[in-house]
Design a protein around this motif. Structure first.
Motif, PDB file in Angstrom:
ATOM      1  N   VAL A  74      31.389  40.654  41.665  1.00  0.00           N
ATOM      2  CA  VAL A  74      32.480  39.721  41.377  1.00  0.00           C
ATOM      3  C   VAL A  74      33.358  40.357  40.299  1.00  0.00           C
ATOM      4  CG1 VAL A  74      33.057  37.446  40.417  1.00  0.00           C
ATOM      5  CG2 VAL A  74      31.116  37.689  41.989  1.00  0.00           C
ATOM      6  N   PRO A  75      34.694  40.312  40.428  1.00  0.00           N
ATOM      7  CA  PRO A  75      35.549  40.831  39.354  1.00  0.00           C
ATOM      8  C   PRO A  75      35.227  40.141  38.029  1.00  0.00           C
ATOM      9  CG  PRO A  75      36.852  40.419  41.316  1.00  0.00           C
ATOM     10  CD  PRO A  75      35.489  39.848  41.582  1.00  0.00           C
ATOM     11  N   LEU A  76      35.224  40.911  36.949  1.00  0.00           N
ATOM     12  CA  LEU A  76      34.822  40.392  35.645  1.00  0.00           C
ATOM     13  C   LEU A  76      35.637  39.162  35.239  1.00  0.00           C
ATOM     14  CD1 LEU A  76      33.110  40.714  33.082  1.00  0.00           C
ATOM     15  CD2 LEU A  76      34.870  42.278  32.209  1.00  0.00           C
ATOM     16  N   ARG A  77      36.900  39.155  35.568  1.00  0.00           N
ATOM     17  CA  ARG A  77      37.731  38.031  35.130  1.00  0.00           C
ATOM     18  C   ARG A  77      37.367  36.725  35.836  1.00  0.00           C
ATOM     19  NH1 ARG A  77      43.777  39.223  37.573  1.00  0.00           N
ATOM     20  NH2 ARG A  77      43.278  38.903  39.791  1.00  0.00           N
ATOM     21  N   GLU A  78      36.551  36.802  36.900  1.00  0.00           N
ATOM     22  CA  GLU A  78      36.122  35.587  37.610  1.00  0.00           C
ATOM     23  C   GLU A  78      34.672  35.244  37.304  1.00  0.00           C
ATOM     24  OE1 GLU A  78      37.585  34.513  41.359  1.00  0.00           O
ATOM     25  OE2 GLU A  78      38.741  36.359  41.636  1.00  0.00           O
ATOM     26  N   LEU A 155      23.955  39.315  40.729  1.00  0.00           N
ATOM     27  CA  LEU A 155      25.400  39.226  40.546  1.00  0.00           C
ATOM     28  C   LEU A 155      25.820  40.286  39.545  1.00  0.00           C
ATOM     29  CD1 LEU A 155      26.384  35.445  40.166  1.00  0.00           C
ATOM     30  CD2 LEU A 155      26.985  36.975  42.028  1.00  0.00           C
ATOM     31  N   GLU A 156      26.783  41.110  39.920  1.00  0.00           N
ATOM     32  CA  GLU A 156      27.336  42.096  39.005  1.00  0.00           C
ATOM     33  C   GLU A 156      28.800  41.763  38.746  1.00  0.00           C
ATOM     34  OE1 GLU A 156      24.747  46.089  40.165  1.00  0.00           O
ATOM     35  OE2 GLU A 156      26.868  45.958  40.727  1.00  0.00           O
ATOM     36  N   PHE A 157      29.244  41.964  37.537  1.00  0.00           N
ATOM     37  CA  PHE A 157      30.627  41.663  37.178  1.00  0.00           C
ATOM     38  C   PHE A 157      31.344  42.981  36.886  1.00  0.00           C
ATOM     39  CE2 PHE A 157      27.957  38.025  35.997  1.00  0.00           C
ATOM     40  CZ  PHE A 157      28.464  37.124  36.909  1.00  0.00           C
ATOM     41  N   TRP A 158      32.261  43.346  37.787  1.00  0.00           N
ATOM     42  CA  TRP A 158      32.932  44.629  37.763  1.00  0.00           C
ATOM     43  C   TRP A 158      34.245  44.509  36.975  1.00  0.00           C
ATOM     44  CZ3 TRP A 158      32.212  48.688  42.027  1.00  0.00           C
ATOM     45  CH2 TRP A 158      30.900  48.679  42.508  1.00  0.00           C
ATOM     46  N   ALA A 159      34.394  45.330  35.947  1.00  0.00           N
ATOM     47  CA  ALA A 159      35.583  45.288  35.091  1.00  0.00           C
ATOM     48  C   ALA A 159      36.718  46.107  35.710  1.00  0.00           C
ATOM     49  CB  ALA A 159      35.253  45.827  33.704  1.00  0.00           C
ATOM     50  N   LYS A 160      37.943  45.625  35.506  1.00  0.00           N
ATOM     51  CA  LYS A 160      39.110  46.349  36.007  1.00  0.00           C
ATOM     52  C   LYS A 160      39.559  47.384  34.981  1.00  0.00           C
ATOM     53  CE  LYS A 160      43.671  45.763  38.080  1.00  0.00           C
ATOM     54  NZ  LYS A 160      44.757  44.821  38.449  1.00  0.00           N
ATOM     55  N   GLU A 161      39.672  48.629  35.437  1.00  0.00           N
ATOM     56  CA  GLU A 161      40.188  49.713  34.606  1.00  0.00           C
ATOM     57  C   GLU A 161      41.307  50.383  35.393  1.00  0.00           C
ATOM     58  OE1 GLU A 161      37.151  52.356  33.281  1.00  0.00           O
ATOM     59  OE2 GLU A 161      35.875  50.745  32.456  1.00  0.00           O
ATOM     60  N   SER A 163      43.662  50.785  38.075  1.00  0.00           N
ATOM     61  CA  SER A 163      43.719  50.231  39.439  1.00  0.00           C
ATOM     62  C   SER A 163      42.346  50.130  40.090  1.00  0.00           C
ATOM     63  CB  SER A 163      44.622  51.110  40.309  1.00  0.00           C
ATOM     64  OG  SER A 163      44.068  52.421  40.429  1.00  0.00           O
ATOM     65  N   MET A 164      41.276  50.315  39.297  1.00  0.00           N
ATOM     66  CA  MET A 164      39.929  50.354  39.866  1.00  0.00           C
ATOM     67  C   MET A 164      39.055  49.244  39.291  1.00  0.00           C
ATOM     68  SD  MET A 164      40.189  53.027  41.844  1.00  0.00           S
ATOM     69  CE  MET A 164      38.519  53.568  42.256  1.00  0.00           C
ATOM     70  N   LEU A 165      38.079  48.807  40.091  1.00  0.00           N
ATOM     71  CA  LEU A 165      36.992  47.952  39.624  1.00  0.00           C
ATOM     72  C   LEU A 165      35.791  48.854  39.393  1.00  0.00           C
ATOM     73  CD1 LEU A 165      37.257  44.831  41.982  1.00  0.00           C
ATOM     74  CD2 LEU A 165      37.864  44.955  39.558  1.00  0.00           C
ATOM     75  N   ALA A 176      33.010  53.102  41.372  1.00  0.00           N
ATOM     76  CA  ALA A 176      34.202  52.265  41.293  1.00  0.00           C
ATOM     77  C   ALA A 176      34.848  52.154  42.664  1.00  0.00           C
ATOM     78  CB  ALA A 176      35.199  52.842  40.285  1.00  0.00           C
ATOM     79  N   VAL A 177      35.579  51.077  42.883  1.00  0.00           N
ATOM     80  CA  VAL A 177      36.346  50.877  44.117  1.00  0.00           C
ATOM     81  C   VAL A 177      37.754  50.427  43.717  1.00  0.00           C
ATOM     82  CG1 VAL A 177      34.308  50.277  45.468  1.00  0.00           C
ATOM     83  CG2 VAL A 177      35.614  48.459  44.348  1.00  0.00           C
ATOM     84  N   PRO A 178      38.762  50.646  44.579  1.00  0.00           N
ATOM     85  CA  PRO A 178      40.115  50.165  44.269  1.00  0.00           C
ATOM     86  C   PRO A 178      40.131  48.654  44.107  1.00  0.00           C
ATOM     87  CG  PRO A 178      40.163  51.759  46.060  1.00  0.00           C
ATOM     88  CD  PRO A 178      38.720  51.435  45.826  1.00  0.00           C
ATOM     89  N   ALA A 179      40.800  48.193  43.064  1.00  0.00           N
ATOM     90  CA  ALA A 179      40.855  46.754  42.796  1.00  0.00           C
ATOM     91  C   ALA A 179      41.487  45.991  43.948  1.00  0.00           C
ATOM     92  CB  ALA A 179      41.616  46.489  41.500  1.00  0.00           C
TER      93      ALA A 179
END
Length: 531
Positions: A74-78, A155-161, A163-165, A176-179
């Motif tokens: 899940v994106p970190l901001r969510e 559940l992992e929380f992936w941070a945006k850096e 253009s990437m998560l 990492a994967v593209p956001a």
């Protein structure tokens, strides 16, 4: 005193003393008729994904590290919203913080799980977590099998850096994967190590990076083969007794080859099959090799299982009937339709906890074998009382003649990983030894033991097999200490595999204890059991 045992009711109480019960099973446990590790992982992952999807929380599934449960990113901001959605669902979810980065190094999956709490009370405490274990409790109707968050999902929380998560922990595919990357569907075999592609019935949202075929993916079918006999069958006993009378006229076989314990059936096959389906649900097909017998509880119309008569596999059917497991095992590769890669099991072999295919095979097809600390004695096979030892000595002589190397160790009584092509190669190379063994109706000092020794050491010498490790124990049902050992095994469930055997005839009380143990350890019926 060996063979003595306390009254079965006392043993039954002892056996169940430390079992999960209605009192010790978590109150929130969901009762499932099909309770098993794969059921628990599937259901938990489905619950998490469906709740996040319904709330429009962005997520994708990640291929986990070996030994880890499914992972949902899940994106970190969510993060807060995702935890709030799961906590408010009404599902009895529990959760615990997981370490990440350097703090996670060197920890087993079990050690990495912190204190578990009901998620509806702990959600706010996890708002700064980078990874969280989420689980449900499940139990069999008997309450003797309880499955918890060890079979949940992370559940992992992936941070945006930029253009990437970026992943907070390692996985098998990428960091990492593209956001704003493409979202695709991936079969559940990518995310659940207990599922094979042939048994995949679900798909989950993921990213293309996690759908690649990796160099160490095991995606070939793996079959299982059993040999089985029921000594209670009058027709079989008549054939056996007639063969014994003929063998006695020429001065063989010895007592160890014909003892009644070698042929006794206590319904072990039913529970060994349950253990296989519960702890290795990736198995493709199951073949049961018998002498004209069929277990009365087996649904032979089920596509996953087939009974194979000895007449179908012996190159020379005129040698039948045979009552020599060495002879039968030397012909298993002749099963029509058998997969190239297969496990061979006796009906007294059991899997004690979930195992993945790489326990037994490498992705390049190399097999694993599991040496024992027990030795094959030195000496002359014809002077050896034990046909098992004699066969090991014969195997040793053949390999010494071939390579100059000496075999000294037996193998553990666990499933044997085999390749059909290697068995054919052995039969062609040692055709005289194979033929002599198939003609021995009972075990003799001239036998070879192909699937339990020779194939593995021959494969090792030819770069087709490697030693492996497995947590294993052997149980002699006739020993006085056995009830206490079975109780510990049931309470701890720490063995990958175990063998329940007897070196002497057992009493009715011992047999009853044995049945109670198996019912408690493996309460979930296989899909091909007649009800």
């Amino acid at each position: 005193m060996q063979g003595e045992i306390m009254p079965v009711i006392t043993l039954y109480r002892q056996l169940h003393e430390r079992l999960p019960s209605r009192e010790t099973t978590p109150r929130s446990a969901l009762i499932r008729e099909d309770a098993s590790p794969v059921q628990a992982q599937r259901e938990t992952l489905d619950v998490v994904c469906s709740l996040l999807s319904a709330a429009k929380v962005r997520f994708f599934c990640v291929r986990p590290m070996p030994g880890h449960p499914p992972v949902v990113a899940v994106p970190l901001r969510e993060r807060k919203r995702a935890l709030r959605v799961l906590a408010a669902s009404g599902k009895p979810l529990v959760a615990a913080r997981l370490p990440y980065g350097k703090r996670a190094r060197g920890l087993t999956p079990e050690e990495a799980v912190g204190r578990l709490r009901p998620l509806k009370r702990a959600a706010t405490l996890l708002n700064d977590a980078w990874a969280v274990r989420v689980g449900l409790y499940f139990a069999s109707p008997s309450r003797t099998l309880t499955l918890g968050p060890e079979y949940g999902c992370d559940l992992e929380f992936w941070a945006k850096e930029k253009s990437m998560l970026v992943a907070p922990r390692a996985n098998v595919s990428c960091d990492a994967v593209p956001a704003k990357g493409e979202k695709v569907e991936g079969g559940e075999e990518l995310f659940n190590p207990l599922i094979s592609a042939g048994h995949s019935v679900r798909a989950y949202p993921t990213r293309p990076e996690f759908t690649r075929r990796l160099v160490d993916d095991i995606d070939f079918p793996i079959d299982a083969v059993y040999t089985w006999v029921d000594n209670r069958d009058p027709a079989w006993r008549s054939r056996r007794d007639q063969a014994l009378a003929g063998a006695a006229e020429i001065g063989e076989p010895n007592e160890m080859a014909t003892t009644e314990a070698r042929f006794t059936s206590r319904d072990e096959l039913r529970f060994s099959l349950r253990s296989l389906l519960m702890h290795a649900p990736w198995i493709n097909r199951i073949w049961i090799v018998t002498d004209g017998q069929t277990p009365p509880w087996l649904d032979t119309s089920h596509p996953m299982v087939r009974v194979v008569d000895h007449k179908e596999i012996f190159s020379d059917p005129s040698v039948l009937p045979v009552f020599n497991s060495h002879a039968i095992e030397s012909q298993l590769h002749h099963i029509d339709g058998l997969a190239e890669h297969f496990l061979y099991l006796n009906d007294d072999f059991f899997l004690g906890r979930p195992l993945v295919p790489r326990t037994f095979f490498e992705a390049n097809g190399i097999t694993r074998f599991f040496p024992s600390l027990a030795h094959v004695p030195f000496g002359a096979p014809e002077l050896e009382e034990s046909p098992v030892h004699a066969a090991g000595m014969n195997n040793r002589r053949m390999l010494e003649d071939l390579s100059g190397r000496t075999l000294t160790q037996k193998l553990k009584h666990v499933p044997y990983a085999l390749r059909r092509s290697l068995m054919f190669e052995l039969e062609e190379r040692f055709c005289d030894a194979f033929e002599a063994t198939t003609r021995s109706r009972f075990r003799t000092s001239s036998d070879i033991s192909v699937v339990s020794s020779l194939a593995h050491y021959y494969g090792y010498l030819n770069g087709k097999a490697v030693p492996g490790t497995i947590e294993y124990t052997y149980v002699d049902l006739s020993l006085r200490k056995t009830p206490a050992k079975l109780r510990r095994m049931l309470a701890r469930r720490k063995h990958d595999a175990f063998c329940l055997n007897d070196t002497a005839p057992t009493t009715p009380d011992q047999d009853a204890l044995f049945g109670k143990f198996l019912e408690a350890y493996f309460p979930t019926p296989a899909p091909f059991e007649l009800r």
